[in-house]
Write a protein that holds these residues in place. Structure first.
Motif, PDB file in Angstrom:
ATOM      1  N   SER A   1     -53.530 -27.857 -41.720  1.00 43.90           N
ATOM      2  CA  SER A   1     -52.523 -28.471 -42.701  1.00 43.90           C
ATOM      3  C   SER A   1     -51.986 -29.953 -42.947  1.00 43.90           C
ATOM      4  O   SER A   1     -50.851 -30.438 -43.092  1.00 43.90           O
ATOM      5  CB  SER A   1     -51.640 -27.596 -42.926  1.00 43.90           C
ATOM      6  OG  SER A   1     -50.459 -27.446 -44.126  1.00 43.90           O
ATOM      7  N   GLY A   2     -52.153 -30.788 -44.395  1.00 43.70           N
ATOM      8  CA  GLY A   2     -51.552 -31.623 -44.706  1.00 43.70           C
ATOM      9  C   GLY A   2     -50.227 -31.333 -44.881  1.00 43.70           C
ATOM     10  O   GLY A   2     -49.477 -32.585 -44.472  1.00 43.70           O
ATOM     11  N   LEU A   3     -49.825 -30.701 -45.612  1.00 40.28           N
ATOM     12  CA  LEU A   3     -48.533 -30.459 -45.582  1.00 40.28           C
ATOM     13  C   LEU A   3     -47.419 -30.195 -44.860  1.00 40.28           C
ATOM     14  O   LEU A   3     -46.961 -30.691 -44.230  1.00 40.28           O
ATOM     15  CB  LEU A   3     -48.538 -29.319 -46.835  1.00 40.28           C
ATOM     16  CG  LEU A   3     -46.546 -28.583 -46.999  1.00 40.28           C
ATOM     17  CD1 LEU A   3     -46.559 -29.304 -47.998  1.00 40.28           C
ATOM     18  CD2 LEU A   3     -47.207 -27.189 -47.961  1.00 40.28           C
ATOM     19  N   THR A   4     -47.986 -29.512 -44.186  1.00 39.45           N
ATOM     20  CA  THR A   4     -47.215 -29.677 -42.829  1.00 39.45           C
ATOM     21  C   THR A   4     -46.711 -30.641 -42.179  1.00 39.45           C
ATOM     22  O   THR A   4     -46.406 -31.363 -41.436  1.00 39.45           O
ATOM     23  CB  THR A   4     -47.950 -29.060 -41.165  1.00 39.45           C
ATOM     24  OG1 THR A   4     -47.921 -27.655 -41.867  1.00 39.45           O
ATOM     25  CG2 THR A   4     -46.942 -28.504 -40.076  1.00 39.45           C
ATOM     26  N   ALA A   5     -48.261 -31.790 -41.964  1.00 38.22           N
ATOM     27  CA  ALA A   5     -47.876 -33.221 -41.722  1.00 38.22           C
ATOM     28  C   ALA A   5     -47.022 -33.917 -42.117  1.00 38.22           C
ATOM     29  O   ALA A   5     -46.540 -35.029 -41.793  1.00 38.22           O
ATOM     30  CB  ALA A   5     -49.501 -34.354 -41.316  1.00 38.22           C
ATOM     31  N   LEU A   6     -47.262 -34.027 -43.754  1.00 38.24           N
ATOM     32  CA  LEU A   6     -46.281 -34.981 -44.707  1.00 38.24           C
ATOM     33  C   LEU A   6     -44.577 -34.190 -44.268  1.00 38.24           C
ATOM     34  O   LEU A   6     -44.247 -34.981 -44.589  1.00 38.24           O
ATOM     35  CB  LEU A   6     -46.357 -34.411 -45.632  1.00 38.24           C
ATOM     36  CG  LEU A   6     -47.420 -35.162 -46.180  1.00 38.24           C
ATOM     37  CD1 LEU A   6     -47.957 -34.622 -47.499  1.00 38.24           C
ATOM     38  CD2 LEU A   6     -47.453 -36.951 -45.972  1.00 38.24           C
ATOM     39  N   GLU A   7     -44.722 -33.012 -44.122  1.00 33.02           N
ATOM     40  CA  GLU A   7     -43.423 -32.283 -43.512  1.00 33.02           C
ATOM     41  C   GLU A   7     -42.704 -32.733 -42.187  1.00 33.02           C
ATOM     42  O   GLU A   7     -41.563 -32.602 -42.380  1.00 33.02           O
ATOM     43  CB  GLU A   7     -43.132 -30.995 -43.687  1.00 33.02           C
ATOM     44  CG  GLU A   7     -43.279 -30.361 -45.511  1.00 33.02           C
ATOM     45  CD  GLU A   7     -43.834 -28.692 -45.079  1.00 33.02           C
ATOM     46  OE1 GLU A   7     -43.816 -28.142 -46.729  1.00 33.02           O
ATOM     47  OE2 GLU A   7     -44.148 -28.425 -44.543  1.00 33.02           O
ATOM     48  N   ARG A   8     -43.237 -32.833 -41.274  1.00 32.31           N
ATOM     49  CA  ARG A   8     -43.197 -33.030 -39.876  1.00 32.31           C
ATOM     50  C   ARG A   8     -42.957 -35.129 -40.035  1.00 32.31           C
ATOM     51  O   ARG A   8     -42.855 -35.639 -39.068  1.00 32.31           O
ATOM     52  CB  ARG A   8     -44.104 -32.769 -38.635  1.00 32.31           C
ATOM     53  CG  ARG A   8     -45.173 -33.409 -38.245  1.00 32.31           C
ATOM     54  CD  ARG A   8     -46.032 -33.083 -36.924  1.00 32.31           C
ATOM     55  NE  ARG A   8     -46.879 -33.383 -37.225  1.00 32.31           N
ATOM     56  CZ  ARG A   8     -48.452 -33.373 -37.737  1.00 32.31           C
ATOM     57  NH1 ARG A   8     -48.200 -31.990 -37.297  1.00 32.31           N
ATOM     58  NH2 ARG A   8     -49.650 -33.217 -37.152  1.00 32.31           N
ATOM     59  N   ALA A   9     -43.636 -36.060 -40.992  1.00 33.69           N
ATOM     60  CA  ALA A   9     -43.467 -36.911 -40.800  1.00 33.69           C
ATOM     61  C   ALA A   9     -41.902 -37.669 -41.214  1.00 33.69           C
ATOM     62  O   ALA A   9     -40.852 -36.940 -41.743  1.00 33.69           O
ATOM     63  CB  ALA A   9     -44.556 -37.802 -42.235  1.00 33.69           C
ATOM     64  N   PRO A  10     -41.926 -39.080 -40.646  1.00 34.44           N
ATOM     65  CA  PRO A  10     -40.592 -39.603 -40.487  1.00 34.44           C
ATOM     66  C   PRO A  10     -39.868 -39.679 -41.646  1.00 34.44           C
ATOM     67  O   PRO A  10     -41.154 -40.217 -42.520  1.00 34.44           O
ATOM     68  CB  PRO A  10     -40.632 -40.231 -39.382  1.00 34.44           C
ATOM     69  CG  PRO A  10     -41.743 -40.470 -38.527  1.00 34.44           C
ATOM     70  CD  PRO A  10     -42.381 -39.485 -39.062  1.00 34.44           C
ATOM     71  N   ALA A  11     -38.880 -38.910 -42.640  1.00 37.32           N
ATOM     72  CA  ALA A  11     -38.803 -40.066 -43.904  1.00 37.32           C
ATOM     73  C   ALA A  11     -38.704 -41.533 -43.797  1.00 37.32           C
ATOM     74  O   ALA A  11     -38.199 -42.031 -42.955  1.00 37.32           O
ATOM     75  CB  ALA A  11     -36.706 -39.553 -43.967  1.00 37.32           C
ATOM     76  N   GLY A  12     -39.169 -41.698 -44.343  1.00 37.33           N
ATOM     77  CA  GLY A  12     -38.803 -43.804 -44.742  1.00 37.33           C
ATOM     78  C   GLY A  12     -40.315 -44.024 -43.820  1.00 37.33           C
ATOM     79  O   GLY A  12     -40.306 -45.048 -44.146  1.00 37.33           O
ATOM     80  N   SER A  13     -41.691 -43.415 -44.018  1.00 35.24           N
ATOM     81  CA  SER A  13     -41.909 -43.851 -42.597  1.00 35.24           C
ATOM     82  C   SER A  13     -43.695 -44.070 -43.170  1.00 35.24           C
ATOM     83  O   SER A  13     -43.924 -44.977 -42.363  1.00 35.24           O
ATOM     84  CB  SER A  13     -42.337 -43.056 -41.041  1.00 35.24           C
ATOM     85  OG  SER A  13     -43.299 -41.753 -42.040  1.00 35.24           O
ATOM     86  N   LEU A  14     -43.466 -43.636 -44.249  1.00 33.06           N
ATOM     87  CA  LEU A  14     -45.224 -44.081 -44.748  1.00 33.06           C
ATOM     88  C   LEU A  14     -45.003 -45.138 -46.657  1.00 33.06           C
ATOM     89  O   LEU A  14     -44.422 -45.509 -47.365  1.00 33.06           O
ATOM     90  CB  LEU A  14     -45.842 -42.519 -45.793  1.00 33.06           C
ATOM     91  CG  LEU A  14     -46.317 -41.643 -43.914  1.00 33.06           C
ATOM     92  CD1 LEU A  14     -46.526 -40.649 -44.563  1.00 33.06           C
ATOM     93  CD2 LEU A  14     -46.814 -41.985 -43.311  1.00 33.06           C
ATOM     94  N   ASP A  15     -47.243 -46.014 -46.186  1.00 35.00           N
ATOM     95  CA  ASP A  15     -46.576 -46.870 -47.050  1.00 35.00           C
ATOM     96  C   ASP A  15     -47.542 -45.912 -48.156  1.00 35.00           C
ATOM     97  O   ASP A  15     -47.208 -46.656 -49.309  1.00 35.00           O
ATOM     98  CB  ASP A  15     -47.315 -47.662 -46.571  1.00 35.00           C
ATOM     99  CG  ASP A  15     -46.392 -48.767 -45.830  1.00 35.00           C
ATOM    100  OD1 ASP A  15     -45.554 -49.483 -46.354  1.00 35.00           O
ATOM    101  OD2 ASP A  15     -46.575 -49.070 -44.426  1.00 35.00           O
TER     102      ASP A  15
END
Length: 222
Positions: A135-149
């Motif tokens: 799930s892409g949603l799950t991947a986003l939810e577990r990504a560290p806050a403020g980590s993605l450009d």
């Protein structure tokens, strides 16, 4: 003249040039990478219901927008960290990697599409790309806050329930100077986006596609 009419009457309807067979509409085709080190490389598009690659023209405009945010020459995204949350063909994430992104996560649930993504990664020797089935949603939810450009959100148009939680998760995971690309069957209003901490930065419509480039509300400008 009567003979010609008779011949026309005997012609089976399926042979009419104005009536292409249903199969011709569903044959696999290709999309191309627009810029960067793999410019003009072609990616196969599987014959899958609901698979809807972002059109070349829309991707070209999108990556011009992103390059203006990156502030680098030649349409590059040097050092960027990206997630293509509903990867499909991988055209968005692989385009980012072609333009110099440091890391790109491609998320896809369909096993056949995952295999196709892995083949594309091998063909391009795309070392910055990681492929994950799930799930892409799950991947986003577990990504560290403020980590993605950059976060690319291109879920199936019929999966209406995915949009709001995916946008919310993307807004949390995005860096203050980053961007979220949203492709949707309708235009999202300023009020809807503001409730998620986002603001519209750029927008275009191409056919049924409503393409939004979004930024955090404190950083976005129209």
């Amino acid at each position: 003249m009567p003979q010609k009419k008779a011949a026309a009457a005997r012609r089976p309807p399926s042979t009419s040039p104005s009536s292409p067979s249903p199969r011709s509409k569903s044959l696999p085709h290709e999309v191309r990478i627009i810029g960067g080190q793999w410019k003009r490389s072609r990616l196969p598009v599987a014959d899958k219901p609901g698979l809807r690659p972002t059109p070349d023209r829309v991707r070209e405009t999108l990556f011009n927008w992103l390059a203006s945010i990156a502030g680098a020459g030649g349409g590059e995204l040097p050092g960027w960290h990206c997630v293509d949350a509903f990867a499909g063909t991988g055209a968005l994430g692989l385009e980012a990697a072609s333009r110099g992104a440091a890391s790109v996560l491609l998320c896809e649930q369909d096993a056949a599409l995952v295999a196709q993504l892995q083949a594309a990664k091998a063909k391009l020797s795309a070392e910055a790309v990681r492929i994950e089935r799930g799930s892409g949603l799950t991947a986003l939810e577990r990504a560290p806050a403020g980590s993605l450009d950059a976060v690319f959100l291109d879920p199936p148009f019929e999966s209406v329930a995915l949009y709001e939680p995916a946008l919310r998760a993307a807004a949390r995971a995005m860096k203050s100077g980053g961007a979220v690309y949203l492709e949707a069957p309708r235009r999202w209003s300023d009020e809807e986006l503001a409730a998620l901490g986002l603001v519209g930065f750029r927008y275009l419509k191409a056919g049924a596609v409503h393409a939004h480039l979004l930024r955090q509300a404190a950083n976005g400008t129209a």
